[in-house]
Design a protein around this motif. Structure first.
Motif, short mmCIF file in Angstrom:
data_model
loop_
_atom_site.label_atom_id
_atom_site.label_comp_id
_atom_site.label_asym_id
_atom_site.label_seq_id
_atom_site.Cartn_x
_atom_site.Cartn_y
_atom_site.Cartn_z
N GLY A 1 2.41 -7.21 -4.64
CA GLY A 1 2.99 -5.55 -4.79
C GLY A 1 2.75 -5.89 -2.43
O GLY A 1 3.01 -4.54 -2.15
N GLU B 1 5.26 -6.63 -0.74
CA GLU B 1 6.92 -6.52 -0.89
C GLU B 1 6.97 -4.24 -0.74
O GLU B 1 7.95 -4.05 -0.42
CB GLU B 1 7.53 -6.77 -1.73
CG GLU B 1 7.80 -6.12 -3.34
CD GLU B 1 6.03 -6.58 -4.38
OE1 GLU B 1 5.70 -7.69 -3.16
OE2 GLU B 1 6.53 -6.48 -5.13
N THR B 2 5.76 -3.74 -1.04
CA THR B 2 5.62 -2.49 -1.38
C THR B 2 5.12 -1.97 0.31
O THR B 2 5.67 -0.50 0.39
CB THR B 2 5.17 -1.19 -2.14
OG1 THR B 2 4.06 -2.03 -2.21
CG2 THR B 2 5.43 -2.37 -4.05
N ALA B 3 5.11 -2.26 1.32
CA ALA B 3 4.17 -1.89 2.14
C ALA B 3 5.56 -2.60 3.49
O ALA B 3 6.23 -3.11 3.05
CB ALA B 3 3.07 -2.91 2.56
N HIS C 1 10.75 7.11 5.99
CA HIS C 1 10.04 7.27 5.63
C HIS C 1 8.75 8.40 6.11
O HIS C 1 8.67 9.25 5.20
CB HIS C 1 9.23 6.26 4.72
CG HIS C 1 8.28 6.21 3.88
ND1 HIS C 1 8.94 6.66 1.98
CD2 HIS C 1 7.23 6.45 4.16
CE1 HIS C 1 7.89 6.82 2.16
NE2 HIS C 1 6.44 6.84 2.56
N THR D 1 8.49 12.01 4.05
CA THR D 1 7.11 12.22 3.26
C THR D 1 5.83 13.02 4.37
O THR D 1 4.97 13.72 3.36
CB THR D 1 6.58 10.84 2.93
OG1 THR D 1 6.44 10.23 4.32
CG2 THR D 1 7.50 10.44 1.98
N ASP E 1 0.39 -1.44 -3.49
CA ASP E 1 0.94 -0.42 -4.22
C ASP E 1 1.46 0.75 -3.91
O ASP E 1 1.00 1.13 -2.35
CB ASP E 1 0.16 -0.26 -5.55
CG ASP E 1 -1.42 -0.38 -5.64
OD1 ASP E 1 -1.27 1.73 -5.28
OD2 ASP E 1 -2.25 -0.20 -6.39
N LYS E 2 2.03 1.45 -3.97
CA LYS E 2 2.84 2.67 -3.83
C LYS E 2 1.43 3.48 -3.31
O LYS E 2 2.49 4.18 -2.34
CB LYS E 2 3.77 2.76 -4.60
CG LYS E 2 5.23 2.81 -4.40
CD LYS E 2 6.19 2.85 -4.60
CE LYS E 2 7.74 2.44 -5.12
NZ LYS E 2 8.00 1.56 -4.02
N SER E 3 0.24 3.43 -4.09
CA SER E 3 -0.57 4.32 -3.32
C SER E 3 -1.64 4.15 -2.82
O SER E 3 -2.90 4.14 -3.26
CB SER E 3 -1.32 5.21 -4.53
OG SER E 3 -1.26 3.98 -5.44
N ASP F 1 -6.87 4.46 -1.17
CA ASP F 1 -6.43 5.52 -0.58
C ASP F 1 -5.25 5.52 -0.26
O ASP F 1 -5.71 6.04 0.84
CB ASP F 1 -6.09 6.69 -2.18
CG ASP F 1 -7.55 5.98 -3.74
OD1 ASP F 1 -6.27 5.20 -3.73
OD2 ASP F 1 -7.42 6.98 -3.48
N ASP G 1 -1.36 7.15 1.74
CA ASP G 1 -0.05 7.15 1.47
C ASP G 1 1.33 6.42 2.25
O ASP G 1 2.10 6.03 1.75
CB ASP G 1 0.89 8.49 2.17
CG ASP G 1 -0.17 9.98 2.07
OD1 ASP G 1 -0.73 10.09 0.40
OD2 ASP G 1 -1.67 10.22 2.99
N ILE G 2 0.29 5.93 3.02
CA ILE G 2 1.53 4.48 3.68
C ILE G 2 0.55 3.34 3.93
O ILE G 2 -0.87 3.31 4.77
CB ILE G 2 1.87 4.72 4.96
CG1 ILE G 2 3.14 5.74 4.34
CG2 ILE G 2 3.33 4.21 5.68
CD1 ILE G 2 3.60 6.77 5.80
#
Ligand SMILES: Cc1cc2nc3c(=O)[nH]c(=O)nc-3n(C[C@H](O)[C@H](O)[C@H](O)COP(=O)(O)OP(=O)(O)OC[C@H]3O[C@@H](n4cnc5c(N)ncnc54)[C@H](O)[C@@H]3O)c2cc1C
Length: 399
Positions: free
Chosen positions: A115, A117-119, A134, A138, A223-225, A236, A238-239
């Motif tokens: 994951g 690559e989602t950073a 972003h 957001t 991951d995205k969260s 957890d 947001d970014i």
């Protein structure tokens, strides 16, 4: 006509091209110089943590063509050192060279975790623009955003200290103040590469800015969260922003010469690649000694600009059989931006603190808005700046 081909138009490549041109003029020789860069811009990478990143690139073509340097906007895909030619991504046939200066810089080396690559990251202009948009999209919808920054080195500290300002600009001050900002590093201390001297000052600035640190842990997955850490905890967020180490551009692998652990080509004091008489490497792709005390150039703008000058000078002199000048850069400083807390300026490889607060901030602003910019203006202006040792030429304030 003799020709020099320069791969890469960052700090090192541009200064190599300009100093090679100035050298040929001073020597009264004809010399063809071509610079290939994958975009028509020099990206001011050290500024990419600042707001409004669209400002931080400078068009190359006008600077280079003013001093008769051919500019090609393309990607060099390979180098054939026995034929002395490079291949471009969009053209068939090779680009021949008498001397090649490899200056293709560095890129982020993400840790190999699921994951990643989602950073987000701030490695390139495009990446900084994505991060900026972003934030704008957001932040207004969040009351207490969580931002997790991976990498507690120079860049991680700078963006962490700038983060509340960036959130306030994207949303409002209340959201910025409520934000939780974490700085995560596998080292047991922040700014490990900066050594012991400046650390207490940096730690105090981070604490004052309410930046949480999570040290001595590595990343297991992103991951995205949010992200998971090696100590079993979950954050957890947001970014997630990746600000960890860099590695030399992979074009270095096309040259069968020894490299260091960062993928940088080993070079001799002239910045010539070991075993390849016609190939010079400079900036972030080169592993070079800066002095007789065993210090090695860092992947830094400070070193890339000076190494670029030496590579251009030496390639131009070498091509005409004239003496070269060994690269030397004994002065070393750091200037770390600490957001609203000012900055920290250190001298020497022990990084003894020289200036702090707003006094150091003024220096940082001068470096970022003036010193790192390439010369622009008339042919005379540009050539006046293009000396081996930087002179006291005038430059105008850019931002
Ligand atoms: C967020 C961030 C903050 C930083 N802060 C600082 C700081 O405060 N102080 C400091 O001294 N340094 C800092 N640095 C490091 C500094 O930016 C680099 O060390 C410096 O940019 C290296 O210059 P360079 O010319 O070697 O390479 P680069 O600036 O990386 O330029 C290389 C160029 O080559 C081009 N290129 C790559 N491959 C090819 C190819 N195959 N064909 C054609 N063109 C190609 C690239 O597009 C690029 O234009 C920072 C870097 C980042 C990312």
């Amino acid at each position: 006509m003799n020709n020099i081909l320069i791969a890469g138009g960052g700090f090192a490549g541009v200064w190599a091209a300009l100093v090679a041109r100035r050298s040929a003029i001073d020597l009264n020789r004809d010399l063809s110089i071509t610079l290939v860069n994958r975009e028509n811009y020099l990206t001011l990478r050290p500024r990419l943590y600042e707001p409004d990143p669209q400002r931080f690139r400078v068009p190359l073509r006008p600077i280079l063509e003013t001093v008769d340097i051919t500019f090609i906007e393309d990607m060099i895909t390979t180098v054939n050192t026995s034929r002395q030619q490079a291949t471009l991504a969009t053209e068939t046939g090779g680009l021949p060279y008498d001397r090649l200066i490899l200056a293709t810089g560095s890129q982020l080396a993400p840790p190999p975790v699921p994951g990643i690559e989602t950073a987000f990251n701030l490695d390139s202009w495009t990446a900084a623009m994505e991060f900026d948009s972003h934030l704008s999209r957001t932040m207004p919808a969040l009351k207490a955003p969580v931002i997790a920054i991976i990498g507690g080195g120079f860049t991680g500290i700078e963006i962490a200290m700038e983060m509340r300002g960036r959130i306030a600009a994207a949303s409002d001050m209340a959201t910025a103040q409520a934000a939780r900002i974490l700085l995560i590093d596998r080292a047991s201390v922040v700014g490990a590469e900066l050594g012991d001297n400046p650390r207490p000052y940096i730690e105090a600035a981070l604490a004052e800015a309410d930046i949480e640190t999570r040290l001595g842990v590595s990343i297991d997955a992103v991951d995205k969260s949010g992200l998971s850490l090696s100590d079993g905890t979950r954050i957890d967020a947001d970014i997630v922003l990746l600000a960890s180490g860099m590695r030399a551009n992979p074009l270095t692998e096309k040259i069968a010469a020894p490299c260091d652990e960062l993928g940088r080509l080993m070079v001799d004091p002239d910045l010539r690649v070991a075993g390849f008489d016609n190939v010079f490497a400079t900036g972030d792709v080169a592993h070079a000694e800066t002095d007789d005390a065993g210090h090695t150039a860092l992947m830094s703008c400070q070193h890339a600009m000076t190494m670029g000058r030496y590579a251009g000078y030496n390639a131009a002199h070498d091509i005409f059989g004239l003496p070269t000048t060994p690269y030397r850069q004994e002065r070393y400083v750091t200037c770390l931006d600490l957001g609203s807390a000012g900055a920290m300026f250190t001298s020497g490889w022990d990084r003894v603190i020289d200036k702090t607060g707003m006094e150091a901030k003024k220096l940082k602003q001068n470096i970022n808005s003036n010193i790192i910019y390439p010369p622009t203006g008339t042919r005379e202006d540009i050539l006046a700046a293009a000396t081996l040792i930087p002179g006291h030429h005038k430059t105008s304030q850019r931002t």
